[in-house]
Design a protein around this motif. Structure first.
Motif, PDB file in Angstrom:
ATOM      1  N   LEU A   1      36.953  54.825  32.023  1.00 10.95           N
ATOM      2  CA  LEU A   1      35.867  54.125  32.712  1.00 10.95           C
ATOM      3  C   LEU A   1      36.300  53.666  34.097  1.00 10.95           C
ATOM      4  O   LEU A   1      35.517  53.713  35.050  1.00 10.95           O
ATOM      5  CB  LEU A   1      35.392  52.934  31.871  1.00 10.95           C
ATOM      6  CG  LEU A   1      34.574  53.271  30.628  1.00 10.95           C
ATOM      7  CD1 LEU A   1      34.402  52.034  29.757  1.00 10.95           C
ATOM      8  CD2 LEU A   1      33.222  53.848  31.013  1.00 10.95           C
ATOM      9  N   ALA A   2      37.550  53.209  34.219  1.00 10.00           N
ATOM     10  CA  ALA A   2      38.051  52.751  35.527  1.00 10.00           C
ATOM     11  C   ALA A   2      38.059  53.881  36.542  1.00 10.00           C
ATOM     12  O   ALA A   2      37.857  53.651  37.738  1.00 10.00           O
ATOM     13  CB  ALA A   2      39.444  52.156  35.378  1.00 10.00           C
ATOM     14  N   GLU A   3      38.272  55.116  36.084  1.00  8.54           N
ATOM     15  CA  GLU A   3      38.270  56.263  36.996  1.00  8.54           C
ATOM     16  C   GLU A   3      36.903  56.510  37.623  1.00  8.54           C
ATOM     17  O   GLU A   3      36.815  57.099  38.695  1.00  8.54           O
ATOM     18  CB  GLU A   3      38.731  57.518  36.258  1.00  8.54           C
ATOM     19  CG  GLU A   3      40.210  57.507  35.918  1.00  8.54           C
ATOM     20  CD  GLU A   3      40.632  58.733  35.129  1.00  8.54           C
ATOM     21  OE1 GLU A   3      39.841  59.687  35.010  1.00  8.54           O
ATOM     22  OE2 GLU A   3      41.763  58.724  34.619  1.00  8.54           O
ATOM     23  N   VAL A   4      35.842  56.062  36.976  1.00  7.82           N
ATOM     24  CA  VAL A   4      34.501  56.244  37.533  1.00  7.82           C
ATOM     25  C   VAL A   4      33.915  54.939  38.060  1.00  7.82           C
ATOM     26  O   VAL A   4      32.725  54.846  38.317  1.00  7.82           O
ATOM     27  CB  VAL A   4      33.540  56.898  36.501  1.00  7.82           C
ATOM     28  CG1 VAL A   4      33.992  58.287  36.147  1.00  7.82           C
ATOM     29  CG2 VAL A   4      33.361  56.032  35.275  1.00  7.82           C
ATOM     30  N   GLY A   5      34.758  53.897  38.207  1.00  4.97           N
ATOM     31  CA  GLY A   5      34.318  52.656  38.838  1.00  4.97           C
ATOM     32  C   GLY A   5      33.895  51.546  37.901  1.00  4.97           C
ATOM     33  O   GLY A   5      33.426  50.510  38.351  1.00  4.97           O
ATOM     34  N   VAL A   6      34.039  51.728  36.589  1.00  3.18           N
ATOM     35  CA  VAL A   6      33.664  50.701  35.625  1.00  3.18           C
ATOM     36  C   VAL A   6      34.947  49.998  35.181  1.00  3.18           C
ATOM     37  O   VAL A   6      35.818  50.612  34.579  1.00  3.18           O
ATOM     38  CB  VAL A   6      32.920  51.297  34.410  1.00  3.18           C
ATOM     39  CG1 VAL A   6      32.567  50.212  33.407  1.00  3.18           C
ATOM     40  CG2 VAL A   6      31.668  52.010  34.869  1.00  3.18           C
ATOM     41  N   VAL A   7      35.067  48.701  35.507  1.00  2.00           N
ATOM     42  CA  VAL A   7      36.306  47.961  35.309  1.00  2.00           C
ATOM     43  C   VAL A   7      36.135  46.929  34.199  1.00  2.00           C
ATOM     44  O   VAL A   7      35.106  46.251  34.114  1.00  2.00           O
ATOM     45  CB  VAL A   7      36.710  47.252  36.629  1.00  2.00           C
ATOM     46  CG1 VAL A   7      38.010  46.498  36.471  1.00  2.00           C
ATOM     47  CG2 VAL A   7      36.819  48.259  37.758  1.00  2.00           C
ATOM     48  N   ALA A   8      37.182  46.807  33.357  1.00  2.00           N
ATOM     49  CA  ALA A   8      37.189  45.802  32.286  1.00  2.00           C
ATOM     50  C   ALA A   8      37.438  44.425  32.891  1.00  2.00           C
ATOM     51  O   ALA A   8      38.234  44.280  33.816  1.00  2.00           O
ATOM     52  CB  ALA A   8      38.270  46.137  31.261  1.00  2.00           C
ATOM     53  N   LEU A   9      36.750  43.414  32.364  1.00  2.00           N
ATOM     54  CA  LEU A   9      36.889  42.036  32.838  1.00  2.00           C
ATOM     55  C   LEU A   9      37.548  41.192  31.760  1.00  2.00           C
ATOM     56  O   LEU A   9      36.971  40.993  30.684  1.00  2.00           O
ATOM     57  CB  LEU A   9      35.526  41.450  33.195  1.00  2.00           C
ATOM     58  CG  LEU A   9      34.698  42.192  34.245  1.00  2.00           C
ATOM     59  CD1 LEU A   9      33.320  41.553  34.388  1.00  2.00           C
ATOM     60  CD2 LEU A   9      35.415  42.192  35.576  1.00  2.00           C
ATOM     61  N   ARG A  10      38.756  40.722  32.056  1.00  2.00           N
ATOM     62  CA  ARG A  10      39.488  39.802  31.168  1.00  2.00           C
ATOM     63  C   ARG A  10      39.909  38.615  32.022  1.00  2.00           C
ATOM     64  O   ARG A  10      40.969  38.637  32.631  1.00  2.00           O
ATOM     65  CB  ARG A  10      40.708  40.489  30.589  1.00  2.00           C
ATOM     66  CG  ARG A  10      40.403  41.534  29.568  1.00  2.00           C
ATOM     67  CD  ARG A  10      41.699  42.032  28.931  1.00  2.00           C
ATOM     68  NE  ARG A  10      41.416  43.021  27.921  1.00  2.00           N
ATOM     69  CZ  ARG A  10      41.231  44.311  28.171  1.00  2.00           C
ATOM     70  NH1 ARG A  10      41.311  44.758  29.392  1.00  2.00           N
ATOM     71  NH2 ARG A  10      40.981  45.137  27.183  1.00  2.00           N
ATOM     72  N   PRO A  11      39.111  37.560  32.089  1.00  2.00           N
ATOM     73  CA  PRO A  11      39.373  36.452  33.012  1.00  2.00           C
ATOM     74  C   PRO A  11      40.325  35.384  32.476  1.00  2.00           C
ATOM     75  O   PRO A  11      40.184  34.209  32.812  1.00  2.00           O
ATOM     76  CB  PRO A  11      37.980  35.889  33.257  1.00  2.00           C
ATOM     77  CG  PRO A  11      37.270  36.131  31.966  1.00  2.00           C
ATOM     78  CD  PRO A  11      37.798  37.442  31.460  1.00  2.00           C
ATOM     79  N   ASP A  12      41.303  35.757  31.654  1.00  2.00           N
ATOM     80  CA  ASP A  12      42.231  34.770  31.081  1.00  2.00           C
ATOM     81  C   ASP A  12      42.928  33.986  32.185  1.00  2.00           C
ATOM     82  O   ASP A  12      43.455  34.568  33.142  1.00  2.00           O
ATOM     83  CB  ASP A  12      43.276  35.468  30.209  1.00  2.00           C
ATOM     84  CG  ASP A  12      42.653  36.164  29.010  1.00  2.00           C
ATOM     85  OD1 ASP A  12      41.466  35.936  28.754  1.00  2.00           O
ATOM     86  OD2 ASP A  12      43.369  36.940  28.343  1.00  2.00           O
ATOM     87  N   GLY A  13      42.914  32.650  32.063  1.00  2.00           N
ATOM     88  CA  GLY A  13      43.626  31.787  32.999  1.00  2.00           C
ATOM     89  C   GLY A  13      42.855  31.391  34.240  1.00  2.00           C
ATOM     90  O   GLY A  13      43.337  30.595  35.037  1.00  2.00           O
ATOM     91  N   VAL A  14      41.651  31.918  34.444  1.00  2.00           N
ATOM     92  CA  VAL A  14      40.866  31.528  35.615  1.00  2.00           C
ATOM     93  C   VAL A  14      39.874  30.436  35.217  1.00  2.00           C
ATOM     94  O   VAL A  14      39.617  30.212  34.031  1.00  2.00           O
ATOM     95  CB  VAL A  14      40.113  32.737  36.240  1.00  2.00           C
ATOM     96  CG1 VAL A  14      41.077  33.826  36.657  1.00  2.00           C
ATOM     97  CG2 VAL A  14      39.069  33.286  35.300  1.00  2.00           C
ATOM     98  N   ASP A  15      39.315  29.760  36.208  1.00  2.00           N
ATOM     99  CA  ASP A  15      38.327  28.716  35.923  1.00  2.00           C
ATOM    100  C   ASP A  15      37.081  29.338  35.303  1.00  2.00           C
ATOM    101  O   ASP A  15      36.614  30.388  35.744  1.00  2.00           O
ATOM    102  CB  ASP A  15      37.945  27.965  37.205  1.00  2.00           C
ATOM    103  CG  ASP A  15      39.066  27.083  37.710  1.00  2.00           C
ATOM    104  OD1 ASP A  15      39.928  26.693  36.899  1.00  2.00           O
ATOM    105  OD2 ASP A  15      39.085  26.788  38.926  1.00  2.00           O
TER     106      ASP A  15
END
Length: 196
Positions: free
Chosen positions: A125-139
């Protein structure tokens, strides 16, 4: 370039320099005309340069190439110029098929039992512009995250930050397809004791 010719005049007679300058100017003009008439080569030429045909010996006026404005495409996608000339209905069909394939990949990702399979789907998916979101540690931001639960912490600095990602979110070139579901740290509150 004129200073180069002046410097060369000290070592060669002026007739030779003028002839060389005329040959260079003719070659430049010929290259401009040739570029307008023929497509550019796919690979750089190797070996000695070919002789210029006699038709290029006469100076030709320079003609400015036509400007090609960038077409406006939906979702600000940048498409190769060769693809812009396709029919709009074919382009719309391709965009719709891409959306369907991304949805299918997200469905498969959610049901993958192996972390290796899930990682491979994320990489594809990342190769076609779809990125996984794992916001661990952010506000924690309710505009882009979905709270699935809380975890108590004694550390006041962690209050309001994402403890872990429960369900991975995805974005397609900056547009959120699915917000991540996260666990948020919450500061431990001490009970107030009366009468102490």
């Amino acid at each position: 370039m004129a200073s180069w010719f002046k410097g060369k005049r000290k070592h060669a007679d002026s007739d030779t320099v003028q002839v060389r300058a005329q040959v260079i100017a003719d070659a430049v003009r010929a290259g401009v005309q040739h570029a307008e008439q023929a497509p550019p080569p796919q690979h750089p030429p190797s070996g000695p340069l070919p002789m210029l045909p006699q038709q290029y010996a006469e100076p030709q006026p320079y003609v400015e190439p036509p400007a090609h404005p960038e077409p406006e495409l939906e979702n600000d996608f940048r498409v190769e110029p060769a693809l812009v000339s396709i029919a709009p209905e074919v382009y719309d069909q391709a965009v719709e098929e891409r959306r369907s394939l991304v949805e299918l990949a997200l469905y498969a990702h959610d049901r993958a039992r192996s972390s290796g399979v899930a990682e491979r789907i994320e990489a594809g998916l990342a190769e076609v512009g779809v990125v996984a979101l794992r916001p661990d540690g952010v506000d924690f931001d309710p505009a882009v995250h979905e709270a699935g639960g809380t975890a108590e912490t004694a550390n006041a600095a962690l209050d309001g930050t994402v403890a872990e990602t429960e369900v991975v979110g995805f974005s397609d070139r900056g547009r959120v397809l699915r917000p991540p579901i996260v666990t948020v740290y919450r500061g431990r509150t001490e009970p107030v004791q009366e009468g102490s």
